[in-house]
Design an enzyme around this catalytic site. Sequence first.
Site, short mmCIF file in Angstrom:
data_model
loop_
_atom_site.label_atom_id
_atom_site.label_comp_id
_atom_site.label_asym_id
_atom_site.label_seq_id
_atom_site.Cartn_x
_atom_site.Cartn_y
_atom_site.Cartn_z
N ASP A 43 0.82 -1.21 0.00
CA ASP A 43 0.00 0.00 0.00
C ASP A 43 0.86 1.27 0.00
O ASP A 43 1.98 1.25 0.50
CB ASP A 43 -0.92 -0.03 1.24
N LEU A 49 10.47 -20.77 -4.36
CA LEU A 49 9.55 -19.85 -3.68
C LEU A 49 8.21 -19.90 -4.38
O LEU A 49 8.13 -19.83 -5.61
CB LEU A 49 10.11 -18.41 -3.76
N HIS A 86 2.24 3.41 -9.00
CA HIS A 86 2.07 1.97 -9.25
C HIS A 86 3.28 1.43 -10.02
O HIS A 86 3.76 0.34 -9.76
CB HIS A 86 0.78 1.71 -10.03
C1 IPE Z 1 -5.55 -2.73 -0.12
O1 IPE Z 1 -5.16 -1.40 -0.30
C2 IPE Z 1 -5.49 -3.44 -1.43
C3 IPE Z 1 -4.17 -3.60 -2.02
C4 IPE Z 1 -3.03 -3.27 -1.47
C5 IPE Z 1 -4.14 -4.22 -3.29
P1 IPE Z 1 -6.24 -0.24 -0.48
O2 IPE Z 1 -5.49 1.03 -0.56
O3 IPE Z 1 -7.14 -0.56 -1.60
O4 IPE Z 1 -7.07 -0.35 0.88
P2 IPE Z 1 -7.81 0.76 1.71
O5 IPE Z 1 -8.76 1.46 0.77
O6 IPE Z 1 -6.78 1.69 2.25
O7 IPE Z 1 -8.50 0.01 2.80
C1 IPE Z 2 -1.61 0.26 -3.35
O1 IPE Z 2 -1.44 1.62 -3.41
C2 IPE Z 2 -1.88 -0.34 -4.70
C3 IPE Z 2 -3.28 -0.72 -4.93
C4 IPE Z 2 -4.20 -0.72 -4.02
C5 IPE Z 2 -3.65 -1.12 -6.26
P1 IPE Z 2 -2.66 2.65 -3.38
O2 IPE Z 2 -3.03 2.94 -4.79
O3 IPE Z 2 -3.74 2.17 -2.51
O4 IPE Z 2 -1.95 3.93 -2.75
P2 IPE Z 2 -2.54 4.92 -1.68
O5 IPE Z 2 -3.07 4.10 -0.55
O6 IPE Z 2 -3.61 5.70 -2.35
O7 IPE Z 2 -1.37 5.76 -1.28
MG MG Z 3 -4.11 2.37 -0.56
#
Ligand code: IPE
Ligand code: IPE
Ligand code: MG
Length: 247
Positions: free
Chosen positions: A25, A136, A42
């Site tokens: 995240d 792995l 990303h």
């Molecule tokens: C959880 O992250 C999903 C992934 C890392 C793929 P999100 O950014 O989507 O989750 P929330 O919205 O903070 O709960």
């Molecule tokens: C995690 O990063 C990747 C996915 C959930 C696809 P985010 O896109 O949720 O990044 P933040 O949480 O907005 O910083």
């Molecule tokens: Mg996120």
Amino acid sequence: MSDELLRQVQRHGSPRPVHIAVIMDGNGRWARGRALPRPFGHKAGMSAVREAVEGALAAEVEVLTLFAFSQENWQRPAEEIGALMELLQEYILKEMAELVEQGVRVRFLGDLDRLAPSSRDAVDRLMKATESGGKLALNICISYGARAELTRAARLLAEEVAAGRMHPSEVDEDAIARRLYTAQFPDPDLLIRTSGELRISNFLLWQLAYAELYVTPVLWPDFTRRHLWEAILEYQRRDRRFGKVTV
Ligand code: IPE
Ligand code: IPE
Ligand code: MG
């Protein structure tokens, strides 16, 4: 690769986690901090995936399960979803040869039927190409939601009972676990979440029952193998009791 942190992990008297799960995240915040559009975050996150894989291989972790795209993430703007799916294909194309060489077996877990045909093909190709990897197990959760996974398991069981192949008394914890996407893996020992968020976000609700939780403020694109080893070391210092009393 010799590194003091890795040596500490290897020398530590406590066992290493067999299975590590990661909620990757913070990509969006990483991009925002640089005044870049979210997809740049990303993209930067892809190198962190490589770091996590190499760190897991070096530390002899057996299973690494990464949360890459949740069922709820389908609600993001179409452009962001499109960028993520393109990156997925780019990752597969770029990393396939190396993953095969490193002995990594990749599986994609989730509702893969929701993927566009081109993404689905790429995903299937990588799973096939890495089939013989034995070093792995790398699970990449895409279009994944734990409640959907559990609902699916319940439906599969109901179908078997309705068809007379199973008796309701046979529906036990093991029967449920065997119908999850993770059926063949032990439960994660350690859950890492980056970017400081203190929640599970519908990830592996069943399997994480007794996982040790480790949250780091590091944003996913900044995550390196050393961060993984730090998390492993912290895990090795924990006292896992599983509800029992230790003396
Ligand atoms: C959880 O992250 C999903 C992934 C890392 C793929 P999100 O950014 O989507 O989750 P929330 O919205 O903070 O709960
Ligand atoms: C995690 O990063 C990747 C996915 C959930 C696809 P985010 O896109 O949720 O990044 P933040 O949480 O907005 O910083
Ligand atoms: Mg996120």
